[in-house]
Design a protein around this motif. Structure first.
Motif, PDB file in Angstrom:
ATOM      1  N   GLY A   1      47.725  33.580  95.471  1.00  0.00           N
ATOM      2  CA  GLY A   1      48.290  33.662  94.131  1.00  0.00           C
ATOM      3  C   GLY A   1      48.728  32.354  93.532  1.00  0.00           C
ATOM      4  O   GLY A   1      49.386  32.330  92.494  1.00  0.00           O
ATOM      5  N   GLY A   2      48.354  31.229  94.159  1.00  0.00           N
ATOM      6  CA  GLY A   2      48.517  29.913  93.549  1.00  0.00           C
ATOM      7  C   GLY A   2      47.166  29.450  93.038  1.00  0.00           C
ATOM      8  O   GLY A   2      46.199  30.218  92.990  1.00  0.00           O
TER       9      GLY A   2
ATOM     10  N   GLN B   1      50.925  30.426  88.586  1.00  0.00           N
ATOM     11  CA  GLN B   1      50.632  31.699  89.251  1.00  0.00           C
ATOM     12  C   GLN B   1      49.271  32.239  88.833  1.00  0.00           C
ATOM     13  O   GLN B   1      48.896  32.159  87.667  1.00  0.00           O
ATOM     14  CB  GLN B   1      51.726  32.706  88.892  1.00  0.00           C
ATOM     15  CG  GLN B   1      51.598  34.058  89.566  1.00  0.00           C
ATOM     16  CD  GLN B   1      52.802  34.928  89.305  1.00  0.00           C
ATOM     17  OE1 GLN B   1      53.829  34.816  89.966  1.00  0.00           O
ATOM     18  NE2 GLN B   1      52.690  35.792  88.316  1.00  0.00           N
TER      19      GLN B   1
END
Length: 327
Positions: free
Chosen positions: A195-196, A272
């Protein structure tokens, strides 16, 4: 060539990158650098290995330093799966793709599957790693740049399109990419699971080789403190690039070299990417703000030097396009 559509329901579930094993010349020299300059915490050590974790991590290690007669090389890149059955599904998946599979014993890890990608990058997957008590609020332990966690790997690939297609198939999703307008092929791509912006990235070049391993820090001020520390403790020549801000990822960055030449990125302030329908951002290779939104352009060494993987032959990239390089 467009990036592949993400596979949102892969055969097995990788949740994040986990660790890297780096081969070094002198454990004591490396120990000093990784603990006093970077500020990592030793979790175990013996005559041939040092295990380290960053300050937010509960797993036993994210870096293994291994004394070797092949210093400057890399043994393996590690990834964590969601559960134990994912390991058996991963074995079946890689075997069906014609990749070698082997169950290996690793200290402080449960069952571990060793394989490699089509370029030859050695990969290992596990679910269980020994858990340690939290130390993220023990501020007396914070040293150096105060690394909180391992963030990503970036590897040179001779065929970025093929690398992206392979990792996309087992669930990695592209967040940003650089396309060579002349050939229509990928020059670089950033792919994630956690999720980065990325857990794994690929850059066109002689490969496969590890370009860098990155660690997340709390603020850009940590990077400034590290520069002051390195400039006054004998490591000024180990500062390779930065500080600056990337166009891709929007992250504040610094690149340094450890005593054996392994490149380390200190990294913060990306964004994000958890939405499954997030559309990747496309960059042109000639865009000057692609690699450096602001700051000095990358030096030639940043595009040419990398850490080979043990026993893996390298080959030239399939495209010859080049980005902007500092004079």
């Amino acid at each position: 060539m467009p990036v592949p559509a993400p596979n949102l329901y892969p055969d097995f579930n990788v949740i994040r990158l986990s660790h890297v094993c780096l081969n070094v010349t002198d454990l004591e020299v490396s120990r000093k650098f990784y603990t006093e300059t970077l500020g990592m915490q030793i979790t175990d050590e013996d005559a041939t290995h040092i295990y380290l974790r960053a300050l937010e991590e509960r797993g036993h290690h994210c870096v293994i330093l291994q004394k070797s007669d092949q210093p400057g090389t890399v043994e393996v890149l590690g990834f964590k799966t969601f559960d134990e059955p994912d390991l058996d599904r991963a074995e079946a998946y890689f075997a069906a793709k014609g990749r070698p599979t082997q169950w290996v014993e690793r200290p402080f890890q449960g069952r571990t599957l060793l394989t490699c990608d089509p370029m030859g990058i050695p990969l290992e997957f596990y679910h269980h790693m020994d858990r340690l008590p939290p130390i993220h609020q023990q501020y007396a332990l914070y040293r150096g740049v105060k690394p909180l966690r391992i963030d990503h790997f970036n590897c040179f690939s001779p065929d970025v399109d093929a690398s992206v297609a392979f990792y996309s198939d087992f669930g990695f999703r592209v967040t940003e990419y650089t396309e060579d307008a002349q050939s229509g092929r990928l020059w670089a791509a950033w792919m994630h699971r956690k999720g980065g912006v990325h857990d794994m990235a690929f850059t066109s070049g002689i490969g496969p080789r590890l370009h860098h391993v990155a660690f997340w820090v709390p603020t850009p001020l940590n990077i400034i403190d590290l520069l002051d520390l390195m400039a006054t403790t004998g490591y000024v020549a180990n500062i390779e690039r930065g500080p600056g801000r990337h166009g891709i990822s929007n992250a504040f960055f610094l690149y340094i070299l450890d005593p054996d030449g392994h490149r380390i990125e200190i990294y913060c302030s990306d964004y994000q990417t958890v939405d499954p329908d997030l559309e990747p951002i496309k960059w042109d290779l000639t865009d000057p703000q692609r690699q450096t939104l602001w700051g000095a352009a990358a030096p030639e060494s940043w595009f040419k030097n990398g850490s080979p993987f043990v026993g893996v032959e390298t080959r030239a990239p399939q495209i010859t396009a080049s980005p902007i390089i500092a004079p």
